[in-house]
Design a protein around this motif. Structure first.
Motif, mmCIF file in Angstrom:
data_model
loop_
_atom_site.group_PDB
_atom_site.id
_atom_site.type_symbol
_atom_site.label_atom_id
_atom_site.label_comp_id
_atom_site.label_asym_id
_atom_site.label_seq_id
_atom_site.Cartn_x
_atom_site.Cartn_y
_atom_site.Cartn_z
ATOM 1 N N LEU A 61 0.796 -1.294 0.100
ATOM 2 C CA LEU A 61 -0.048 0.053 0.141
ATOM 3 C C LEU A 61 0.839 1.189 0.098
ATOM 4 C CD1 LEU A 61 -3.216 0.326 0.503
ATOM 5 C CD2 LEU A 61 -2.493 1.303 2.688
ATOM 6 N N LEU A 187 -9.680 8.369 -2.460
ATOM 7 C CA LEU A 187 -9.123 7.117 -2.409
ATOM 8 C C LEU A 187 -10.533 6.124 -2.913
ATOM 9 C CD1 LEU A 187 -7.221 4.836 -1.561
ATOM 10 C CD2 LEU A 187 -7.891 4.826 0.583
ATOM 11 N N GLY A 188 -10.361 5.197 -3.672
ATOM 12 C CA GLY A 188 -11.235 4.166 -4.210
ATOM 13 C C GLY A 188 -10.641 2.787 -4.277
ATOM 14 N N SER A 189 -11.427 1.982 -4.568
ATOM 15 C CA SER A 189 -11.029 0.497 -5.089
ATOM 16 C C SER A 189 -11.267 0.279 -6.466
ATOM 17 C CB SER A 189 -11.430 -0.527 -4.151
ATOM 18 O OG SER A 189 -12.569 -0.504 -4.087
ATOM 19 N N TRP B 15 -15.652 -10.225 -2.757
ATOM 20 C CA TRP B 15 -16.045 -9.263 -3.789
ATOM 21 C C TRP B 15 -17.457 -9.268 -4.120
ATOM 22 C CZ3 TRP B 15 -13.334 -5.391 -5.917
ATOM 23 C CH2 TRP B 15 -13.598 -4.781 -6.805
ATOM 24 N N LYS B 18 -19.170 -7.861 -0.973
ATOM 25 C CA LYS B 18 -19.234 -6.437 -0.915
ATOM 26 C C LYS B 18 -19.976 -5.820 -1.989
ATOM 27 C CE LYS B 18 -16.457 -2.630 -3.237
ATOM 28 N NZ LYS B 18 -15.251 -2.795 -4.061
ATOM 29 N N GLN B 58 -13.084 -3.297 2.441
ATOM 30 C CA GLN B 58 -12.993 -2.588 1.212
ATOM 31 C C GLN B 58 -14.215 -1.698 1.227
ATOM 32 O OE1 GLN B 58 -12.789 -3.685 -2.434
ATOM 33 N NE2 GLN B 58 -11.050 -4.985 -1.954
ATOM 34 N N LEU B 61 -12.770 1.368 3.154
ATOM 35 C CA LEU B 61 -11.798 1.890 2.269
ATOM 36 C C LEU B 61 -12.676 2.922 1.508
ATOM 37 C CD1 LEU B 61 -8.566 1.313 2.003
ATOM 38 C CD2 LEU B 61 -9.270 0.720 -0.180
ATOM 39 N N GLU B 62 -13.805 2.585 0.934
ATOM 40 C CA GLU B 62 -14.462 3.405 0.059
ATOM 41 C C GLU B 62 -15.375 4.440 0.653
ATOM 42 O OE1 GLU B 62 -16.558 1.031 -2.666
ATOM 43 O OE2 GLU B 62 -14.951 -0.243 -3.101
ATOM 44 N N ALA B 204 -4.109 3.018 9.349
ATOM 45 C CA ALA B 204 -5.144 3.502 8.565
ATOM 46 C C ALA B 204 -4.711 4.160 7.245
ATOM 47 C CB ALA B 204 -6.147 4.203 9.397
ATOM 48 N N PRO B 205 -5.248 3.846 6.289
ATOM 49 C CA PRO B 205 -5.101 4.541 4.984
ATOM 50 C C PRO B 205 -5.492 5.937 5.150
ATOM 51 C CG PRO B 205 -7.086 3.503 4.808
ATOM 52 C CD PRO B 205 -6.522 3.230 5.920
ATOM 53 N N ALA B 229 -8.149 8.879 4.635
ATOM 54 C CA ALA B 229 -8.633 8.781 3.374
ATOM 55 C C ALA B 229 -10.107 8.124 3.365
ATOM 56 C CB ALA B 229 -7.713 7.640 2.957
#
Lengths: 253, 253
Positions: A61, A187-189, B15, B18, B58, B61-62, B204-205, B229
DNA sequence: AAGTGGTCTAGACCACCGG
DNA sequence: CGGTGGTCTAGACCACTTC
């Protein structure tokens, strides 16, 4: 009752592991070198593979490592600086802007983009696909959404889709008077299609740059660019987006 | 078209999970609502907790979810737009810039920053700590590195450290003629101290914004700002502060 | 004390890449 | 084919928050 609270807050194993590995990368490895495989590394550090992977994940990362299925884990080169914004406003596709148009279709944009464009729900727009390559590596994938109203003179004689069509849309865009633009980074995926184009797995962390282009008092186009977060450092230089050259004389405005 | 080879390339469970969860969030949950706990959710979907967690990770994260140890998982509000760059160049600390100085110490900067400042190895610089709050939430932590040569008239009568000292350093900076500045944005993981300040776990991001300030033909200061983020969308608007209105509303029809 | 998310384990199998 | 990283499981214990 030993109140020796030397470590009242013990740090997680994977965190400590990450630190150790990070230092090892600095001192004992060079860029491109391949690390021992995960099972060996885990055994060497006396942890489960999952724990080792948690540390590797963080290092990837941060752009320190690069992992490829079937190949191995290698030491990543420093992140490349990618010029994203310049002070002057320009349309996409103007005077080679490092992007290459690859395709163009007509489709309904995602809801968030439709909101910007103020198009009706489900209304279709020109959707130009472009990709960006620097230092011989694909670093970004972009979808550019252009309502038909922004390119009224788009000739029907051009191909209805494909790279030629994409270039035609970009060409027509230049005719508009670009009044303003603004950008956002988040930030995204990676979606499956972008991930494939960026040679990453779906869900890989990406930096999403959303740019709105204003003309004729409205949003004339919206660009959603997806950059590899592991390998890219987005630069917003006012100095035309030049790389880290210590050149204090140039262009003091 | 017919690229519907669902069976030939099965997507990972996490996935798919999610995607399912994401849709459920849109339709069946509202912002702030707490989800069932991870063990229940995993059981409900018939997967191991680790797999369920991979999907939640995920989504967090988004910016769709927010997880807090000991509390639970809640539906996150839309990301807040945080203005990071304006076209005009200004020194940090000028005419309220949304930052609040909290501390100032004297220390050797990290190697990467030292490279920008062109200071000798191990040379100490003023290190100002600032934090940024918007919408009642702490969104960023910053370290501002200022070589002594950039603030020659800094009075020794001010406190040697602390918030007062920080303000004094910022005040002295204003006296310099800011010639230029440039910015870079990249993905990082929060150091322990920043994580604590941002109310996140270490690692953490975060979005790291590095700004270089040029004056008198050299780099007079370097700012390293760390943004959450998960909750932030960095905006680089040239336009007069037109905030992007994220519209989560959408009616499927 | 009870309940939450965070960490960790020791396996297993799969998808992919190279020789 | 063998070796790599990617996914997944079914547990266990820990750190934290809340009651």
């Amino acid at each position: 009752m030993g109140t020796t609270q030397l470590e009242s807050v013990p740090e997680p194993k994977y965190w400590h592991l990450k630190t150790v590995l990070s230092e090892a990368l600095d001192s004992e490895f060079s860029v491109g070198e391949i690390l021992p495989n995960e099972r060996d590394l885990a055994a060497r550090f006396g942890v489960a593979r999952a724990t080792l992977r948690q540390a590797l994940e963080q290092l990837e990362l941060e752009g320190r490592l690069q992992r490829r299925r079937g190949v191995g884990t290698t030491v990543a080169p420093p992140r490349v600086g990618v010029a994203v914004g310049s002070a002057q406003h320009t349309w996409p596709g103007a005077a080679d802007d490092a992007w290459q148009a690859t395709d163009c279709t007509v489709a309904a944009p995602p809801a968030s983009v439709a909101g910007f464009l103020e198009t009706a729900h489900g209304e279709q727009v020109h959707t130009v696909r472009r990709s960006r390559v620097t230092h011989g590596q694909q670093v970004a994938a972009e979808l550019l959404y252009v309502p038909a109203s922004s390119v009224p003179d788009l000739s029907a004689i051009d191909a209805p889709s494909g790279a030629a069509r994409a270039r035609a849309v970009l060409r027509e865009l230049q005719r508009l008077d670009l009044e303003n633009q603004d950008r956002a980074v988040e930030l995204g995926s990676a979606r499956a299609d972008d991930a494939k184009e960026l040679d990453r797995l779906p869900g890989a962390p990406v930096l999403v740059v959303t740019t709105r282009f204003f003309a004729e008092g409205r949003t004339a186009a919206v660009s959603v660019a997806t950059y590899r977060a592991d390998t890219c450092r987005l630069t917003f230089g006012d100095s035309g987006g030049v790389e880290i050259h210590h050149d204090p004389e140039r262009r003091a405005s």
